[in-house]
Design a protein around this motif. Structure first.
Motif, PDB file in Angstrom:
ATOM      1  N   ASP A  12      -6.303  25.334  28.223  1.00 51.04           N
ATOM      2  CA  ASP A  12      -7.298  24.637  27.421  1.00 51.04           C
ATOM      3  C   ASP A  12      -6.867  23.192  27.172  1.00 51.04           C
ATOM      4  OD1 ASP A  12      -8.720  26.963  27.216  1.00 51.04           O
ATOM      5  OD2 ASP A  12      -8.086  27.424  25.183  1.00 51.04           O
ATOM      6  N   THR A  13      -7.823  22.305  27.176  1.00 50.07           N
ATOM      7  CA  THR A  13      -7.553  20.913  26.831  1.00 50.07           C
ATOM      8  C   THR A  13      -7.310  20.817  25.329  1.00 50.07           C
ATOM      9  OG1 THR A  13      -8.930  20.109  28.640  1.00 50.07           O
ATOM     10  CG2 THR A  13      -8.543  18.587  26.808  1.00 50.07           C
ATOM     11  N   ILE A  14      -6.291  20.075  24.959  1.00 52.71           N
ATOM     12  CA  ILE A  14      -5.975  19.854  23.553  1.00 52.71           C
ATOM     13  C   ILE A  14      -6.569  18.504  23.162  1.00 52.71           C
ATOM     14  CG2 ILE A  14      -4.123  19.567  21.867  1.00 52.71           C
ATOM     15  CD1 ILE A  14      -2.416  21.370  23.789  1.00 52.71           C
ATOM     16  N   ARG A  15      -7.479  18.523  22.204  1.00 55.98           N
ATOM     17  CA  ARG A  15      -8.209  17.322  21.808  1.00 55.98           C
ATOM     18  C   ARG A  15      -7.556  16.685  20.581  1.00 55.98           C
ATOM     19  NH1 ARG A  15     -11.180  21.024  23.951  1.00 55.98           N
ATOM     20  NH2 ARG A  15     -12.774  20.515  25.489  1.00 55.98           N
ATOM     21  N   VAL A  16      -7.184  15.419  20.745  1.00 57.14           N
ATOM     22  CA  VAL A  16      -6.486  14.691  19.690  1.00 57.14           C
ATOM     23  C   VAL A  16      -7.314  13.470  19.302  1.00 57.14           C
ATOM     24  CG1 VAL A  16      -4.337  13.573  18.989  1.00 57.14           C
ATOM     25  CG2 VAL A  16      -4.285  15.408  20.710  1.00 57.14           C
ATOM     26  N   VAL A  17      -7.627  13.354  18.017  1.00 55.78           N
ATOM     27  CA  VAL A  17      -8.368  12.211  17.495  1.00 55.78           C
ATOM     28  C   VAL A  17      -7.396  11.332  16.706  1.00 55.78           C
ATOM     29  CG1 VAL A  17     -10.222  11.478  15.942  1.00 55.78           C
ATOM     30  CG2 VAL A  17     -10.511  13.525  17.370  1.00 55.78           C
ATOM     31  N   TYR A  18      -7.389  10.048  17.022  1.00 53.77           N
ATOM     32  CA  TYR A  18      -6.544   9.069  16.341  1.00 53.77           C
ATOM     33  C   TYR A  18      -7.442   8.205  15.472  1.00 53.77           C
ATOM     34  CZ  TYR A  18      -3.039  10.373  19.795  1.00 53.77           C
ATOM     35  OH  TYR A  18      -2.159  11.073  20.573  1.00 53.77           O
ATOM     36  N   SER A  19      -7.255   8.255  14.156  1.00 56.74           N
ATOM     37  CA  SER A  19      -8.070   7.491  13.218  1.00 56.74           C
ATOM     38  C   SER A  19      -7.189   6.490  12.487  1.00 56.74           C
ATOM     39  CB  SER A  19      -8.729   8.438  12.215  1.00 56.74           C
ATOM     40  OG  SER A  19      -9.495   7.707  11.287  1.00 56.74           O
ATOM     41  N   GLY A  20      -7.597   5.235  12.483  1.00 52.08           N
ATOM     42  CA  GLY A  20      -6.807   4.222  11.799  1.00 52.08           C
ATOM     43  C   GLY A  20      -7.423   2.851  11.930  1.00 52.08           C
ATOM     44  N   ASP A  21      -6.662   1.858  11.530  1.00 50.31           N
ATOM     45  CA  ASP A  21      -7.124   0.479  11.572  1.00 50.31           C
ATOM     46  C   ASP A  21      -6.831  -0.121  12.953  1.00 50.31           C
ATOM     47  OD1 ASP A  21      -4.350  -0.170  11.544  1.00 50.31           O
ATOM     48  OD2 ASP A  21      -4.366  -0.121   9.358  1.00 50.31           O
ATOM     49  N   SER A  22      -6.704  -1.434  13.030  1.00 50.28           N
ATOM     50  CA  SER A  22      -6.497  -2.097  14.327  1.00 50.28           C
ATOM     51  C   SER A  22      -5.173  -1.730  14.975  1.00 50.28           C
ATOM     52  CB  SER A  22      -6.592  -3.613  14.163  1.00 50.28           C
ATOM     53  OG  SER A  22      -5.638  -4.070  13.220  1.00 50.28           O
ATOM     54  N   THR A  23      -4.186  -1.246  14.214  1.00 51.10           N
ATOM     55  CA  THR A  23      -2.919  -0.831  14.820  1.00 51.10           C
ATOM     56  C   THR A  23      -3.096   0.457  15.619  1.00 51.10           C
ATOM     57  OG1 THR A  23      -2.178   0.371  12.846  1.00 51.10           O
ATOM     58  CG2 THR A  23      -1.542  -1.959  13.027  1.00 51.10           C
ATOM     59  N   THR A  24      -4.159   1.177  15.351  1.00 51.70           N
ATOM     60  CA  THR A  24      -4.532   2.342  16.159  1.00 51.70           C
ATOM     61  C   THR A  24      -5.496   1.926  17.265  1.00 51.70           C
ATOM     62  OG1 THR A  24      -4.248   3.855  14.300  1.00 51.70           O
ATOM     63  CG2 THR A  24      -5.677   4.598  16.086  1.00 51.70           C
ATOM     64  N   GLU A  25      -6.438   1.084  16.911  1.00 46.87           N
ATOM     65  CA  GLU A  25      -7.512   0.699  17.829  1.00 46.87           C
ATOM     66  C   GLU A  25      -7.007   0.015  19.091  1.00 46.87           C
ATOM     67  OE1 GLU A  25     -11.646  -1.816  17.541  1.00 46.87           O
ATOM     68  OE2 GLU A  25      -9.898  -2.598  16.499  1.00 46.87           O
ATOM     69  N   GLY A  26      -6.093  -0.925  18.942  1.00 45.80           N
ATOM     70  CA  GLY A  26      -5.684  -1.736  20.082  1.00 45.80           C
ATOM     71  C   GLY A  26      -4.360  -1.307  20.688  1.00 45.80           C
ATOM     72  N   GLY A  27      -4.060  -1.887  21.828  1.00 44.81           N
ATOM     73  CA  GLY A  27      -2.761  -1.682  22.453  1.00 44.81           C
ATOM     74  C   GLY A  27      -2.584  -0.336  23.124  1.00 44.81           C
ATOM     75  N   GLU A  28      -1.334   0.046  23.268  1.00 44.61           N
ATOM     76  CA  GLU A  28      -0.963   1.212  24.062  1.00 44.61           C
ATOM     77  C   GLU A  28      -0.636   2.460  23.257  1.00 44.61           C
ATOM     78  OE1 GLU A  28       2.093   0.583  26.932  1.00 44.61           O
ATOM     79  OE2 GLU A  28       1.405  -1.428  27.406  1.00 44.61           O
ATOM     80  N   PHE A  29      -0.705   2.409  21.933  1.00 40.39           N
ATOM     81  CA  PHE A  29      -0.233   3.531  21.126  1.00 40.39           C
ATOM     82  C   PHE A  29      -0.891   4.855  21.515  1.00 40.39           C
ATOM     83  CE2 PHE A  29      -1.126   6.211  17.375  1.00 40.39           C
ATOM     84  CZ  PHE A  29       0.148   6.731  17.210  1.00 40.39           C
ATOM     85  N   VAL A  30      -2.210   4.899  21.568  1.00 42.66           N
ATOM     86  CA  VAL A  30      -2.912   6.155  21.872  1.00 42.66           C
ATOM     87  C   VAL A  30      -2.611   6.600  23.300  1.00 42.66           C
ATOM     88  CG1 VAL A  30      -5.181   7.239  22.133  1.00 42.66           C
ATOM     89  CG2 VAL A  30      -4.699   5.791  20.141  1.00 42.66           C
ATOM     90  N   ALA A  31      -2.680   5.681  24.247  1.00 41.00           N
ATOM     91  CA  ALA A  31      -2.428   6.036  25.647  1.00 41.00           C
ATOM     92  C   ALA A  31      -1.003   6.527  25.855  1.00 41.00           C
ATOM     93  CB  ALA A  31      -2.712   4.836  26.546  1.00 41.00           C
ATOM     94  N   LYS A  32      -0.027   5.846  25.260  1.00 41.27           N
ATOM     95  CA  LYS A  32       1.370   6.252  25.429  1.00 41.27           C
ATOM     96  C   LYS A  32       1.654   7.587  24.753  1.00 41.27           C
ATOM     97  CE  LYS A  32       3.162   3.340  28.135  1.00 41.27           C
ATOM     98  NZ  LYS A  32       3.553   3.810  29.466  1.00 41.27           N
ATOM     99  N   THR A  33       1.105   7.797  23.561  1.00 42.63           N
ATOM    100  CA  THR A  33       1.312   9.081  22.885  1.00 42.63           C
ATOM    101  C   THR A  33       0.745  10.208  23.733  1.00 42.63           C
ATOM    102  OG1 THR A  33       1.196   7.972  20.737  1.00 42.63           O
ATOM    103  CG2 THR A  33       0.968  10.356  20.734  1.00 42.63           C
TER     104      THR A  33
END
Length: 195
Positions: A12-33
């Motif tokens: 099963d695919t594990i679905r992860v939602v990242y909620s936050g301000d611009s430190t979540t929105e931009g850059g590589e944080f979500v992709a790298k995690t």
């Protein structure tokens, strides 16, 4: 929830939602995690970046949380990373605490800890000088976030402790962007790897 899928080595695919301000929105944080989770487990993770630039915990509690749960009702893990802008806009500790706890209560009313994992992150350190989003702010909200994690069955992740007292590093370490708020590529990878 998500940890049961990891233990069961499910397809099963594990679905992860990242909620936050611009430190979540931009850059590589979500992709790298997402990449690190996949590399560590061999499972499929689908990530949803629900970051909103220049927004506060109040906006998350009154609008974004409802949008997130409606848009991705099958989420397994919800990563919450708010707080920098509450200090920047001088909303105060009481408002931050009230809104954070209100949002977490809504999440737990929607799904219990068996059905939904929540990661509650402190914001990263910032080098704002002359605003309320400084070291003193981060030290104070850290305790609020830690207690909320205990009260609402969340995993607590202390992002701030990775790079405390950012003003001391100005001009020496280049882990923040030019507005002294957003972790650069190196720092985003560090945070993702630690998480």
């Amino acid at each position: 929830a998500w940890q049961k899928k990891v233990i069961a080595n499910t397809n099963d695919t594990i679905r992860v939602v990242y909620s936050g301000d611009s430190t979540t929105e931009g850059g590589e944080f979500v992709a790298k995690t997402t990449q690190y989770l996949t590399d560590l487990t061999g499972l499929v993770f689908k990530s949803f970046n629900r970051g909103y630039s220049a927004q506060t915990t109040t906006r998350w509690d009154t609008l974004y949380l409802k949008q997130d749960t409606a848009a991705i009702p099958t989420m397994d893990l919800y990563v919450v990373r708010w707080g920098i802008n509450d200090g920047f806009f001088n909303l105060g500790l009481a408002s931050f605490q009230t809104r954070l706890r209100s949002g977490l209560a809504k999440l737990r009313a929607w799904k219990n800890s068996t059905a939904l994992g929540i990661v509650l992150m402190t914001p990263n350190a910032t080098s704002y000088s002359g605003t309320k989003s400084n070291e003193a702010w981060h030290d104070q909200i850290n305790a609020i976030i830690r207690q909320a994690a205990r009260d609402y069955q969340c995993f607590f992740f202390d992002t701030y402790s990775l790079m405390k007292d950012a003003n001391s590093s100005r001009g020496l370490l280049t882990w923040l962007d030019n507005v002294e708020t957003h972790p650069n590529t190196y720092a985003q990878r560090l945070i993702a790897g630690e998480l």
